[in-house]
Write a protein that holds these residues in place. Structure first.
Motif, PDB file in Angstrom:
ATOM      1  N   VAL A 440       0.791  -1.304   0.131  1.00 48.99           N
ATOM      2  CA  VAL A 440       0.052   0.051   0.013  1.00 48.99           C
ATOM      3  C   VAL A 440       0.719   1.202  -0.062  1.00 48.99           C
ATOM      4  O   VAL A 440       1.748   1.307   0.863  1.00 48.99           O
ATOM      5  CB  VAL A 440      -1.038   0.045   1.162  1.00 48.99           C
ATOM      6  CG1 VAL A 440      -1.878   1.151   1.241  1.00 48.99           C
ATOM      7  CG2 VAL A 440      -1.724  -1.588   1.309  1.00 48.99           C
ATOM      8  N   ARG A 441       0.987   1.812  -1.235  1.00 49.76           N
ATOM      9  CA  ARG A 441       1.883   3.268  -1.173  1.00 49.76           C
ATOM     10  C   ARG A 441       1.257   4.350  -0.664  1.00 49.76           C
ATOM     11  O   ARG A 441      -0.135   4.432  -0.616  1.00 49.76           O
ATOM     12  CB  ARG A 441       2.206   3.186  -2.774  1.00 49.76           C
ATOM     13  CG  ARG A 441       3.007   1.892  -3.565  1.00 49.76           C
ATOM     14  CD  ARG A 441       4.095   1.354  -2.477  1.00 49.76           C
ATOM     15  NE  ARG A 441       4.903   0.578  -3.521  1.00 49.76           N
ATOM     16  CZ  ARG A 441       5.708  -0.264  -2.749  1.00 49.76           C
ATOM     17  NH1 ARG A 441       6.026  -0.232  -1.518  1.00 49.76           N
ATOM     18  NH2 ARG A 441       6.436  -1.184  -3.458  1.00 49.76           N
ATOM     19  N   PRO A 442       2.006   5.269  -0.330  1.00 50.63           N
ATOM     20  CA  PRO A 442       1.506   6.696  -0.133  1.00 50.63           C
ATOM     21  C   PRO A 442       0.727   7.117  -1.311  1.00 50.63           C
ATOM     22  O   PRO A 442       1.267   6.972  -2.515  1.00 50.63           O
ATOM     23  CB  PRO A 442       3.013   7.425   0.173  1.00 50.63           C
ATOM     24  CG  PRO A 442       4.061   6.600   0.665  1.00 50.63           C
ATOM     25  CD  PRO A 442       3.776   5.346  -0.008  1.00 50.63           C
ATOM     26  N   PRO A 465      -1.740   4.304  -6.241  1.00 48.23           N
ATOM     27  CA  PRO A 465      -1.985   5.143  -7.542  1.00 48.23           C
ATOM     28  C   PRO A 465      -1.883   4.614  -8.748  1.00 48.23           C
ATOM     29  O   PRO A 465      -2.260   5.299  -9.712  1.00 48.23           O
ATOM     30  CB  PRO A 465      -0.586   6.167  -6.977  1.00 48.23           C
ATOM     31  CG  PRO A 465      -0.506   6.122  -5.443  1.00 48.23           C
ATOM     32  CD  PRO A 465      -1.014   4.776  -5.134  1.00 48.23           C
ATOM     33  N   ASP A 466      -1.236   3.420  -8.807  1.00 45.49           N
ATOM     34  CA  ASP A 466      -0.884   2.885 -10.026  1.00 45.49           C
ATOM     35  C   ASP A 466      -2.108   2.020 -10.495  1.00 45.49           C
ATOM     36  O   ASP A 466      -2.185   1.371 -11.234  1.00 45.49           O
ATOM     37  CB  ASP A 466       0.177   2.025 -10.132  1.00 45.49           C
ATOM     38  CG  ASP A 466       0.097   0.810  -9.072  1.00 45.49           C
ATOM     39  OD1 ASP A 466      -0.803   0.591  -8.438  1.00 45.49           O
ATOM     40  OD2 ASP A 466       1.226   0.070  -9.053  1.00 45.49           O
ATOM     41  N   ALA A 508      -4.525  -6.295 -10.422  1.00 45.51           N
ATOM     42  CA  ALA A 508      -4.631  -5.118 -11.169  1.00 45.51           C
ATOM     43  C   ALA A 508      -6.115  -4.822 -11.081  1.00 45.51           C
ATOM     44  O   ALA A 508      -6.925  -5.569 -11.375  1.00 45.51           O
ATOM     45  CB  ALA A 508      -4.497  -5.670 -12.458  1.00 45.51           C
ATOM     46  N   GLY A 509      -6.143  -3.495 -10.530  1.00 50.40           N
ATOM     47  CA  GLY A 509      -7.850  -2.911 -10.550  1.00 50.40           C
ATOM     48  C   GLY A 509      -8.353  -2.780 -11.783  1.00 50.40           C
ATOM     49  O   GLY A 509      -7.655  -2.596 -12.906  1.00 50.40           O
ATOM     50  N   ARG A 510      -9.621  -2.391 -11.769  1.00 50.10           N
ATOM     51  CA  ARG A 510     -10.542  -2.069 -13.067  1.00 50.10           C
ATOM     52  C   ARG A 510     -10.852  -0.764 -13.043  1.00 50.10           C
ATOM     53  O   ARG A 510     -11.128  -0.049 -14.055  1.00 50.10           O
ATOM     54  CB  ARG A 510     -11.712  -2.906 -13.041  1.00 50.10           C
ATOM     55  CG  ARG A 510     -11.505  -4.249 -13.251  1.00 50.10           C
ATOM     56  CD  ARG A 510     -11.203  -4.540 -14.532  1.00 50.10           C
ATOM     57  NE  ARG A 510     -11.305  -6.211 -15.214  1.00 50.10           N
ATOM     58  CZ  ARG A 510     -11.985  -6.726 -15.540  1.00 50.10           C
ATOM     59  NH1 ARG A 510     -13.296  -6.264 -15.801  1.00 50.10           N
ATOM     60  NH2 ARG A 510     -11.998  -8.192 -15.847  1.00 50.10           N
ATOM     61  N   HIS A 511     -10.744   0.050 -11.934  1.00 44.00           N
ATOM     62  CA  HIS A 511     -11.056   1.512 -11.914  1.00 44.00           C
ATOM     63  C   HIS A 511      -9.790   2.415 -11.595  1.00 44.00           C
ATOM     64  O   HIS A 511      -9.032   2.059 -11.084  1.00 44.00           O
ATOM     65  CB  HIS A 511     -12.293   1.529 -10.868  1.00 44.00           C
ATOM     66  CG  HIS A 511     -13.363   0.595 -11.301  1.00 44.00           C
ATOM     67  ND1 HIS A 511     -14.343   1.118 -12.179  1.00 44.00           N
ATOM     68  CD2 HIS A 511     -13.583  -0.450 -10.720  1.00 44.00           C
ATOM     69  CE1 HIS A 511     -15.049   0.061 -12.236  1.00 44.00           C
ATOM     70  NE2 HIS A 511     -15.007  -0.905 -11.347  1.00 44.00           N
TER      71      HIS A 511
END
Length: 511
Positions: A440-442, A465-466, A508-511
């Motif tokens: 979980v990135r900033p 963010p990605d 990988a998310g969809r949104h």
């Protein structure tokens, strides 16, 4: 863990030099435990990393999980479109004691450990540090501030202010951490102002002298600290004005009784001074427990004071709230729902979680499993599901005698233990932080996920963010494995989570 995974873990640990640091490659360390995750190559496959209470798996790569149309087990629905707070980061504190312990390591070993802790590509990727402004209970030597004077002297203009104490060990470590992770944020907190500013002329206990000259001088003290750290290469993103302001009689270590009215006066002095100095450092108020500890209430009554059980609300109801970005909380009394209550009352103000320490014993196995359970439930899941933008543990490193320390906590555990023989033991805090900071990135935003009850699988989810998704899940049943099926955008995957285990799933998310 498969034989192949064990072989890969040993090879990678050797290549990074981690075997010499005491990494238990025979207890579940794997290649992916030392590498930042990448989203699965196929958009409909997830990946999972697991830690178990018996240490058989420690952030172990358990492989890919294909999505399918349906999956059995407790259903967890993830909704990427329903968003909450944006995350600032996860980490700990480089206290005076942590710095001393890290500097007991030879330079090469220390550099490898710092990379393991802060490098977001090949390590934990810790991204938020809490820095004591002067001494806390974790010092190796005597208490200090940055403007100590002989009794009877004053320094309203801060002519004697100096962070020279921190130049030897603390600031070099902070600069190294910042180089390793440029997204690192820092929040600074004083345990006490200089003794000449206090009613008892001591760093331990007492109150701030209620004098306009003192408020101006103390505000200048903060500005000088922020400017000095910035010149030293360590920008300070946030400050809190007093560590645990309701700890009115600290046990032999720096602290101060700091009522709401005095915090408000200091905020009113500091806010305009920060603006005039063109400093972007944000002020966080309170910096204490979810609810006031009964011992602190009893002490207030003994002293004839108002316990001020609504401290964070009182600050945000004051005119000084215009200078306050948010509220900081600790874990030592109450529960994280207090954060949601405050968020509902002041939705425009942020919530940060800035301190919690595990407590150790001679039984390392029991300490590990107990801390893994408590921290995962209350700090990783409940805390972040209740609007916190951060999760910060206490000491980054301590020795195998829980120190050095001067007064205060005698059983606090660090994220890592620097043993007397030079080896490193990674405590449960290392893994609870890792299940967040590695994945979980900033700038990630928390997204909706359903969660189980007291004996179910509990979860918290994020979109990076990605656009990759990270779901942290914990099996609250300490006696039996449970199958969980994770559903996102019409597809699902299933995984059997061992008893008491914590896992992070990424895809990988969809949104």
């Amino acid at each position: 863990m498969t034989r192949r995974q064990r072989r890969t873990g040993i090879a990678l640990a050797a290549s990074l030099g981690l075997v010499g640091l005491g990494v238990g490659v025979g207890v579940g360390t794997s290649a992916s435990a030392a590498q930042a995750p990448a989203p699965a190559a196929h958009p409909r496959a997830a990946h999972v990393w697991v830690t178990t209470p018996d240490r058989a798996q420690l952030l172990s790569d358990d492989g890919p999980l294909p999505f399918s149309g349906a999956a059995a087990g407790q259903q967890v629905q993830v909704n990427e479109k329903h968003t909450y707070q944006v995350m600032t980061g996860f980490g700990a504190a480089i206290t005076d004691s942590s710095a001393v312990d890290l500097y007991r390591l030879d330079p090469r070993t220390r550099s490898r450990l710092m990379a393991e802790l802060f490098d977001p590509q090949h390590g934990e990727g810790l991204s938020f540090l809490r820095q004591p402004m002067g001494a806390s209970d974790f010092v190796d030597g005597k208490d200090y501030t940055f403007d100590d004077l002989p009794a009877g002297q004053t320094d309203y203009a801060m002519r004697h202010f100096s962070v020279a104490h921190d130049q030897r060990q603390i600031l070099p470590l902070l600069r190294q951490a910042k180089r390793l992770n440029p997204q690192l944020s820092v929040v600074a907190s004083p345990w006490s102002p200089p003794a000449w500013m206090k009613t008892n002329d001591s760093l331990v206990g007492g109150k701030l002298i209620d004098d306009p000259r003192i408020y101006r001088a103390y505000a200048l003290y903060f500005v000088k600290f922020i400017e000095s750290y910035q010149r030293a290469g360590v920008p300070v993103d946030f400050v809190t004005l007093q560590n645990e302001p309701q700890n009115r009689e600290p046990a032999g270590y720096p602290g101060m009784d700091f009522p709401v009215a005095q915090e408000v006066r200091l905020i009113d002095a500091l806010g305009p001074m920060l603006r005039a100095a063109h400093l972007r450092t944000k002020i966080l108020s309170y910096d204490h427990n979810w609810t006031e500890h009964p011992n602190d209430i009893d002490t207030a009554k003994k002293l004839g004071e108002d316990p001020e059980v609504n401290y964070p609300y009182d600050v945000l109801h004051s005119d000084a709230a215009k200078w306050v970005a948010g509220t900081a909380y600790h874990c030592y009394n109450g529960d994280p729902t207090a954060q949601t209550a405050l968020h509902q009352a002041f939705p425009q103000k942020d919530i940060y979680f800035t301190e919690c320490s595990g407590s150790g014993s001679t039984d390392l196995a029991a300490t590990f499993s107990g801390t893994l359970e408590w921290h995962t439930q209350h700090l990783v899941i409940d805390n972040l599901r209740n609007w916190a933008k951060s999760m910060i543990n206490w000491n980054l490193a301590l020795d195998d005698n829980f120190g050095p320390h001067l007064g205060g906590c005698g059983t606090c555990t660090g994220v890592v233990t620097v043993n007397s023989d030079g080896t490193i033991y990674r405590n449960a805090e290392y893994y609870t932080l890792g299940h967040l900071a590695r994945f979980v990135r900033p700038g990630a935003v928390r997204i909706a996920s359903t969660t189980g009850g007291d004996t179910g699988v509990q979860t918290v989810a994020f979109r990076n963010p990605d656009r990759s998704v990270a779901l942290v899940a914990w099996n609250a049943d300490q006696t039996a494995a449970q199958t969980v099926s994770v559903h996102d955008d019409g597809a699902a995957f299933a995984y059997q989570l061992p008893a008491g285990a914590v896992a992070t799933f990424t895809w990988a998310g969809r949104h």
